[in-house]
Design a protein around this motif. Structure first.
Motif, PDB file in Angstrom:
ATOM      1  N   GLU A   1      36.126  54.803  46.460  1.00 56.57           N
ATOM      2  CA  GLU A   1      35.398  53.920  47.363  1.00 56.57           C
ATOM      3  C   GLU A   1      34.984  52.705  46.547  1.00 56.57           C
ATOM      4  N   LEU A   2      35.707  51.597  46.740  1.00 56.26           N
ATOM      5  CA  LEU A   2      35.474  50.409  45.937  1.00 56.26           C
ATOM      6  C   LEU A   2      35.014  49.265  46.826  1.00 56.26           C
ATOM      7  N   ALA A   3      33.871  48.702  46.515  1.00 60.37           N
ATOM      8  CA  ALA A   3      33.357  47.533  47.218  1.00 60.37           C
ATOM      9  C   ALA A   3      33.607  46.308  46.350  1.00 60.37           C
ATOM     10  N   PHE A   4      34.275  45.309  46.913  1.00 58.82           N
ATOM     11  CA  PHE A   4      34.528  44.081  46.173  1.00 58.82           C
ATOM     12  C   PHE A   4      33.242  43.275  46.033  1.00 58.82           C
ATOM     13  N   GLU A   5      33.281  42.291  45.158  1.00 53.58           N
ATOM     14  CA  GLU A   5      32.109  41.437  44.975  1.00 53.58           C
ATOM     15  C   GLU A   5      31.736  40.758  46.288  1.00 53.58           C
ATOM     16  N   GLU A   6      30.480  40.425  46.430  1.00 47.97           N
ATOM     17  CA  GLU A   6      29.940  39.980  47.713  1.00 47.97           C
ATOM     18  C   GLU A   6      30.654  38.755  48.264  1.00 47.97           C
ATOM     19  N   ASP A   7      31.062  37.824  47.402  1.00 42.79           N
ATOM     20  CA  ASP A   7      31.687  36.589  47.877  1.00 42.79           C
ATOM     21  C   ASP A   7      33.215  36.669  47.855  1.00 42.79           C
ATOM     22  N   PHE A   8      33.773  37.868  47.697  1.00 43.66           N
ATOM     23  CA  PHE A   8      35.226  38.044  47.605  1.00 43.66           C
ATOM     24  C   PHE A   8      35.753  38.672  48.892  1.00 43.66           C
ATOM     25  N   LEU A   9      36.822  38.068  49.458  1.00 44.65           N
ATOM     26  CA  LEU A   9      37.471  38.606  50.646  1.00 44.65           C
ATOM     27  C   LEU A   9      38.926  38.914  50.302  1.00 44.65           C
ATOM     28  N   ALA A  10      39.321  40.178  50.428  1.00 46.38           N
ATOM     29  CA  ALA A  10      40.667  40.600  50.062  1.00 46.38           C
ATOM     30  C   ALA A  10      41.659  40.255  51.162  1.00 46.38           C
ATOM     31  N   ASP A  11      42.785  39.656  50.771  1.00 43.58           N
ATOM     32  CA  ASP A  11      43.872  39.382  51.702  1.00 43.58           C
ATOM     33  C   ASP A  11      44.986  40.424  51.608  1.00 43.58           C
ATOM     34  N   ASP A  12      45.181  41.003  50.428  1.00 45.97           N
ATOM     35  CA  ASP A  12      46.203  42.038  50.259  1.00 45.97           C
ATOM     36  C   ASP A  12      45.836  42.884  49.053  1.00 45.97           C
ATOM     37  N   VAL A  13      46.235  44.157  49.105  1.00 50.80           N
ATOM     38  CA  VAL A  13      46.086  45.074  47.981  1.00 50.80           C
ATOM     39  C   VAL A  13      47.431  45.736  47.741  1.00 50.80           C
ATOM     40  N   LEU A  14      47.908  45.683  46.503  1.00 49.99           N
ATOM     41  CA  LEU A  14      49.200  46.252  46.129  1.00 49.99           C
ATOM     42  C   LEU A  14      48.989  47.316  45.066  1.00 49.99           C
ATOM     43  N   TYR A  15      49.569  48.499  45.275  1.00 51.57           N
ATOM     44  CA  TYR A  15      49.533  49.526  44.235  1.00 51.57           C
ATOM     45  C   TYR A  15      50.738  49.352  43.326  1.00 51.57           C
TER      46      TYR A  15
ATOM     47  N   HIS B   1      42.712  49.141  52.870  1.00 51.55           N
ATOM     48  CA  HIS B   1      41.698  48.172  52.473  1.00 51.55           C
ATOM     49  C   HIS B   1      41.283  47.341  53.670  1.00 51.55           C
ATOM     50  N   SER B   2      40.030  46.901  53.621  1.00 53.92           N
ATOM     51  CA  SER B   2      39.514  45.889  54.534  1.00 53.92           C
ATOM     52  C   SER B   2      39.329  44.615  53.727  1.00 53.92           C
ATOM     53  N   ARG B   3      38.667  43.625  54.290  1.00 56.68           N
ATOM     54  CA  ARG B   3      38.428  42.397  53.527  1.00 56.68           C
ATOM     55  C   ARG B   3      37.441  42.630  52.378  1.00 56.68           C
ATOM     56  N   ARG B   4      36.617  43.688  52.487  1.00 55.10           N
ATOM     57  CA  ARG B   4      35.546  43.883  51.506  1.00 55.10           C
ATOM     58  C   ARG B   4      35.612  45.198  50.746  1.00 55.10           C
ATOM     59  N   HIS B   5      36.485  46.137  51.141  1.00 55.75           N
ATOM     60  CA  HIS B   5      36.495  47.454  50.512  1.00 55.75           C
ATOM     61  C   HIS B   5      37.920  47.959  50.306  1.00 55.75           C
ATOM     62  N   LEU B   6      38.079  48.856  49.323  1.00 57.71           N
ATOM     63  CA  LEU B   6      39.312  49.591  49.072  1.00 57.71           C
ATOM     64  C   LEU B   6      38.966  51.071  49.013  1.00 57.71           C
TER      65      LEU B   6
ATOM     66  N   HIS C   1      45.468  33.497  48.358  1.00 58.49           N
ATOM     67  CA  HIS C   1      46.603  34.304  47.927  1.00 58.49           C
ATOM     68  C   HIS C   1      46.755  35.472  48.896  1.00 58.49           C
ATOM     69  N   GLY C   2      47.965  35.640  49.428  1.00 56.95           N
ATOM     70  CA  GLY C   2      48.201  36.643  50.468  1.00 56.95           C
ATOM     71  C   GLY C   2      49.072  37.781  50.003  1.00 56.95           C
ATOM     72  N   ALA C   3      50.146  38.053  50.749  1.00 53.40           N
ATOM     73  CA  ALA C   3      50.981  39.226  50.519  1.00 53.40           C
ATOM     74  C   ALA C   3      51.626  39.193  49.141  1.00 53.40           C
ATOM     75  N   MET C   4      51.667  40.362  48.494  1.00 57.68           N
ATOM     76  CA  MET C   4      52.260  40.503  47.169  1.00 57.68           C
ATOM     77  C   MET C   4      53.435  41.470  47.251  1.00 57.68           C
ATOM     78  N   THR C   5      54.469  41.204  46.426  1.00 62.25           N
ATOM     79  CA  THR C   5      55.641  42.061  46.345  1.00 62.25           C
ATOM     80  C   THR C   5      55.954  42.317  44.885  1.00 62.25           C
ATOM     81  N   LEU C   6      56.163  43.592  44.534  1.00 60.16           N
ATOM     82  CA  LEU C   6      56.536  43.980  43.178  1.00 60.16           C
ATOM     83  C   LEU C   6      58.003  44.360  43.177  1.00 60.16           C
TER      84      LEU C   6
END
Length: 400
Positions: free
Chosen positions: A127-141, A109-114, A178-183
């Motif tokens: 290919e997922l584009a986040f909403e225009e005003d959303f910046l991703a800090d972390d993606v967890l599967y 992921h980047s700040r704007r896409h997964l 909100h940053g890093a996530m742990t499951l």
């Protein structure tokens, strides 16, 4: 450069005299990952099953791409196109008990896409584009529910299916990043590092398969705890504990009550049973004696030990049950536990790296350069040494 470990390592009881290296070769080199001359490696990630490794690469001729290798022989299993123009981590999206060579899926992921890929094709399958005003800090599967959870700079956590469809949101303090996530290893607890405090969600109510309209309501009502209100240092996914860094503010020590409990000197506090955390909850353990503020921490795979590094490159290993300090070292810039034993990999300020016995502080085996970075299989039987962002071999080692 000349290794410095013989002069640096000490057990808590005193100085250590390392045994001869020739008699203590614990790891055997198997070879290296297949790469083209001049290719720069990004950060590497090992699959949950320990049979595959993935990473991004850059070369002047081919630009950016990603690759998945077999750890059996270091051969490339797939080369993936359409990666982001940066050396970003490539992570695995599969349950721990799924054979990687059969159904491996990776994502980045980047700040704007997964984006997500499978080994069967080079092009992204998601290919997922986040909403225009959303910046991703972390993606967890989430392998238990086969969803992607996305944490952003502000607002809730977003939950997406493998097809890219938005399933639900998880409510948070909307005004904090909100940053890093742990499951947790059993999928029952989600911990979110949220800029100076910790969010904890009990995930047992979220079903494994959720395709109807009830999913959004279930996620919105997940039990959550806000706290402790301290910087997150490390998470123990096995035993569902965490270590945090209380604020250092000697002038406010006399102020009692409330969510913030400052300390006079650098301190680590360990917590458990966070589902009911409140301002009166007491930590299960407090660690002290640090020369400077902490910059890194990690639990061992079994949760029995905690490793800390401070801003002056002092390393310490602690008994996470009693708080006893079992080993110290100076001049260390990075370190990590090797699962399944009492050893760590350390990288020193002079560029040398080695495997160390944390039971006595003995130097077990030096590692040849490049070895500024290490990634270790979950079973602790295989490790890879390399230098992220640079050209050079990624060597594969197997425990003897």
């Amino acid at each position: 450069m000349r290794p410095i470990f013989a002069a640096l390592f000490a057990a808590a009881s005193g100085a250590i005299s390392p045994a001869p290296i020739a008699a203590q070769t614990h790891w055997q080199p198997l070879g290296q990952l297949e790469t083209a001359p001049g290719e720069h490696l990004g950060p590497l990630t090992v699959s949950p099953g320990g049979d595959l490794v993935a990473g991004s690469l850059w070369s002047p001729e081919g630009g950016f791409r990603a690759r998945v290798w077999s750890l059996r022989d270091g051969l490339a299993m797939a080369t993936l196109d359409g990666v982001f123009p940066s050396l970003l981590p490539i992570r695995f999206a599969q349950p721990a008990n799924t054979p990687g060579l059969i159904s491996a899926q990776v994502y980045a992921h980047s700040r704007r896409h997964l984006r997500s890929w499978t080994l069967s094709g080079a092009a992204p399958v998601l290919e997922l584009a986040f909403e225009e005003d959303f910046l991703a800090d972390d993606v967890l599967y989430d392998p238990f529910r086969q969803t992607f959870i996305v944490a952003g700079t502000f607002g809730p956590l977003w939950v997406y299916g493998q097809s890219g469809a938005q399933i639900a949101t998880i409510e948070t303090d909307a005004m904090r990043p909100h940053g890093a996530m742990t499951l947790s290893q059993d999928g029952s607890e989600l911990v979110v590092d949220s800029s100076g405090f910790t969010l904890t969600y009990q995930m047992s109510g979220a079903p494994y398969q959720c395709t109807d309209g009830s999913c959004a309501e279930i996620y919105a009502q997940l039990p959550g705890s806000y706290g402790p209100y301290e910087a997150l240092l490390a998470v123990d996914p096995l035993r569902q504990r965490l270590a945090s860094l209380p604020p250092i503010d000697a002038e406010r020590l006399h102020l009692g009550g409330g969510n913030f409990h400052p300390v006079a000197t650098p301190t680590v506090r360990l917590w458990e049973a966070l589902e009911g955390w409140n301002s009166d909850t007491a930590p299960v353990l407090t660690l002290e004696g640090f020369a400077t503020p902490l910059r890194y921490g990690a639990f061992s795979a079994d949760g029995a030990r905690l490793l800390t590094l401070d801003e002056s490159n002092n390393l310490a290993v602690w008994n996470a049950e009693t708080g006893a300090q079992t080993m110290t070292a100076q001049g260390i810039i990075a370190a990590q536990f090797i699962p399944g034993g009492k050893t760590i990999v350390v990288h020193a300020a002079d560029g040398s790296s080695a495997i160390i016995d944390i039971g006595g502080g003995d130097l077990l085996q030096p590692l040849p350069p490049p070895s500024e970075n290490t990634v270790i299989a979950p079973d602790g039987q295989t490790l890879i040494t390399y230098s992220a962002g640079r050209a050079g071999p990624a060597r594969v080692w197997r425990r003897r």
